[in-house]
Design an enzyme around this catalytic site. Structure first.
Site, PDB file in Angstrom:
ATOM      1  N   ASP A   1       0.715  -1.288  -0.037  1.00  0.00           N
ATOM      2  CA  ASP A   1      -0.083  -0.041   0.005  1.00  0.00           C
ATOM      3  C   ASP A   1       0.829   1.324  -0.142  1.00  0.00           C
ATOM      4  O   ASP A   1       0.266   2.334  -0.697  1.00  0.00           O
ATOM      5  CB  ASP A   1      -1.129  -0.010   1.074  1.00  0.00           C
ATOM      6  CG  ASP A   1      -0.594  -0.157   2.589  1.00  0.00           C
ATOM      7  OD1 ASP A   1       1.049  -0.241   2.702  1.00  0.00           O
ATOM      8  OD2 ASP A   1      -1.225  -0.685   3.523  1.00  0.00           O
TER       9      ASP A   1
ATOM     10  N   THR B   1      -2.046   4.285   9.184  1.00  0.00           N
ATOM     11  CA  THR B   1      -1.838   3.525  10.290  1.00  0.00           C
ATOM     12  C   THR B   1      -0.384   3.584  10.762  1.00  0.00           C
ATOM     13  O   THR B   1      -0.158   3.685  11.808  1.00  0.00           O
ATOM     14  CB  THR B   1      -2.166   2.106  10.167  1.00  0.00           C
ATOM     15  OG1 THR B   1      -3.345   1.954   9.732  1.00  0.00           O
ATOM     16  CG2 THR B   1      -1.992   1.237  11.262  1.00  0.00           C
TER      17      THR B   1
END
Length: 466
Positions: free
Chosen positions: A238, A260
């Site tokens: 990602d 995150t």
């Protein structure tokens, strides 16, 4: 008629299906489906429900069909380092264990008995993180060797989902590099290193570059979702996709992929595997277009996500950010301390760290969030200084992409702690980068430079001054 592309972006806490198409020279996004994700306890292990995730992948694809927006291709990206093993019948062996599981504790020492840490870094360029795939594989070798003995295929999480979609087993480059088993010069598996560590080399597939078309949907999947399309490998890591979406073609681009995790770094044409880079704990992850993402992992908004879940479930992230900006508390914690990786209670851990260091202890969501935001921004400032020292480049501005681009207070703090202009956006960077690679593969965008120019023109970018 619009030509649609589908990015399936799966993060640690949620996943989403985002359709993209070009309209008057700009990229247009539409979220068609969103679903939860998270780590579960199974058989005493922290694991991902990959079967459930795949069902969500199919559900979102069906939504595209229901809306009459059938994509010409689909690309999946997820987090890094985690993997599954398949047996000779292509059935999964054991659980899809998550990187936050404790099974890797002490595995670094066993790895370094075979390959000294400095030698490992000099031949991979990947920073030591105890959850890297290399340590997970050592844990398997030590604790459940029968799984490795039965395995015939190793697949990272997005590769496994692609296999379920297409029936094609393919290993994508950007995610493969996070195993700490890829040589950055050959851009291939270091099979000699695997043999030194006692890992079965036969299970590791040839590595494919992002942008590769690996096939189409399997017949049964085609029947279930109601259409067929190409399966394209984006940067399946990602962060690799997010960096594709950094809206700048400058040679010396400094970015923070803020989600995150906070991944702060720059792009290099050649990996820096020097001892000094290792001491600064920089990593050289594979990037799109044969680049290297020279970056540092910083704990990131995982800390905020955790305290929200613990003490502020009914408050939005925007409200938390706004309330934190009004606090005067000056306490700082080391955002990269392992104590914040998977604590039983993040709020308590932040408070305890402040108490142990003799600083004011934050109370309530606003103060705890303020401590976290200030701590992250301070870490960004320190990392900037290390990057400039390591690369010899002076970076005039920082591009923040991903969900953290919405955290205005954090972006303003980042400008203050770094003394640099901060450009925030786009927020959906991972999906945008995923879509851009698919569009380049199809010829709708010419190349990475064209894609980044298009992204800059298509999405809102906010500026924060020091």
């Amino acid at each position: 008629m619009e030509k649609y592309y589908l990015a399936i972006d799966i993060g640690a806490s949620s996943g989403r299906h985002i359709l993209g198409h070009m309209e008057k020279g700009k990229m247009v996004l539409e979220e068609v489906y969103r679903f939860p994700n998270g780590i579960k306890e199974v058989d005493g292990e922290k694991v991902w429900d990959v079967d459930g995730l795949f069902q969500e992948v199919l559900t979102g694809m069906k939504r595209c069909k229901e809306q009459g927006k059938v994509p010409v291709s689909v690309g999946i990206d997820t987090w890094a380092v985690d993997f599954v093993l398949l047996d000779e019948r292509d059935k999964r062996l054991g659980n899809a264990v998550a990187y936050r599981d404790s099974r890797t504790r002490g595995m670094d020492k066993l790895v370094y008995e075979k390959v000294p840490q400095e030698e490992l870094y000099s031949t991979t360029g990947i920073q030591k993180q105890i959850f890297n795939s290399i340590y997970q594989l050592m844990a398997l070798k030590e604790k459940t060797p029968e799984l490795l003995e039965k395995a015939t295929t190793f697949l990272m999480i997005p590769d496994y989902l692609n296999f379920l979609l297409s029936g094609v087993k393919a290993q994508e480059y950007t995610n493969a590099t996070t195993t700490q088993l890829v040589n950055p010069d050959t851009r291939d598996w270091d099979r000699r290193r695997m043999e030194q560590l006692g890992f079965p080399t036969k299970i590791f597939l040839p590595i494919r570059e992002p942008g590769s078309v690996i096939g189409t949907l399997k017949n049964e999947i085609r029947e279930e979702v109601g259409f067929d399309c190409q399966v394209v490998l984006p940067a399946t890591h990602d962060t690799g996709s997010a960096v594709v979406a950094v809206p700048s073609n400058d040679n010396n681009v400094l970015y923070i992929s803020s989600g995150t995790w906070s991944l702060m770094g720059t792009e290099l044409s050649r990996a820096d595997c020097s001892k000094k880079a290792m001491e600064h704990n920089f990593t050289n992850e594979g990037g799109y277009n044969k680049t290297y993402r020279f970056l540092k992992n910083i704990m990131g908004l995982w800390m905020i996500q955790s305290v929200k879940k613990e003490i502020a479930q009914d408050i939005s992230f925007g409200e938390i950010c706004e309330s934190a900006s009004k606090c005067d508390i000056k306490s700082i914690v080391d955002a990269n301390d392992d104590r914040f990786l998977a604590p039983e209670n993040m709020t308590f851990e932040v408070q305890k760290a402040c108490e142990e260091s003799g600083q004011p202890v934050p109370q309530g969501i606003a103060e705890v969030a303020a401590v976290i935001y200030n701590s992250l921004a301070k870490c960004y400032g320190e990392t900037l200084a290390e990057l400039e020292e390591q690369t010899g480049c002076a970076y005039e501005r920082i591009h923040v992409v991903g969900g953290g681009a919405n955290a205005a207070y954090l972006n303003q703090l980042t400008a203050a702690y770094t003394g640099r202009k901060v450009f925030a956006g786009p927020t959906e960077a991972t999906a945008i980068g995923n879509l851009a690679v698919q569009m380049i593969a199809s010829g709708e965008l010419v190349d990475l430079s064209h894609a980044r120019k298009c992204i800059f023109q298509s999405f809102e970018i906010k500026e924060f001054n020091p």
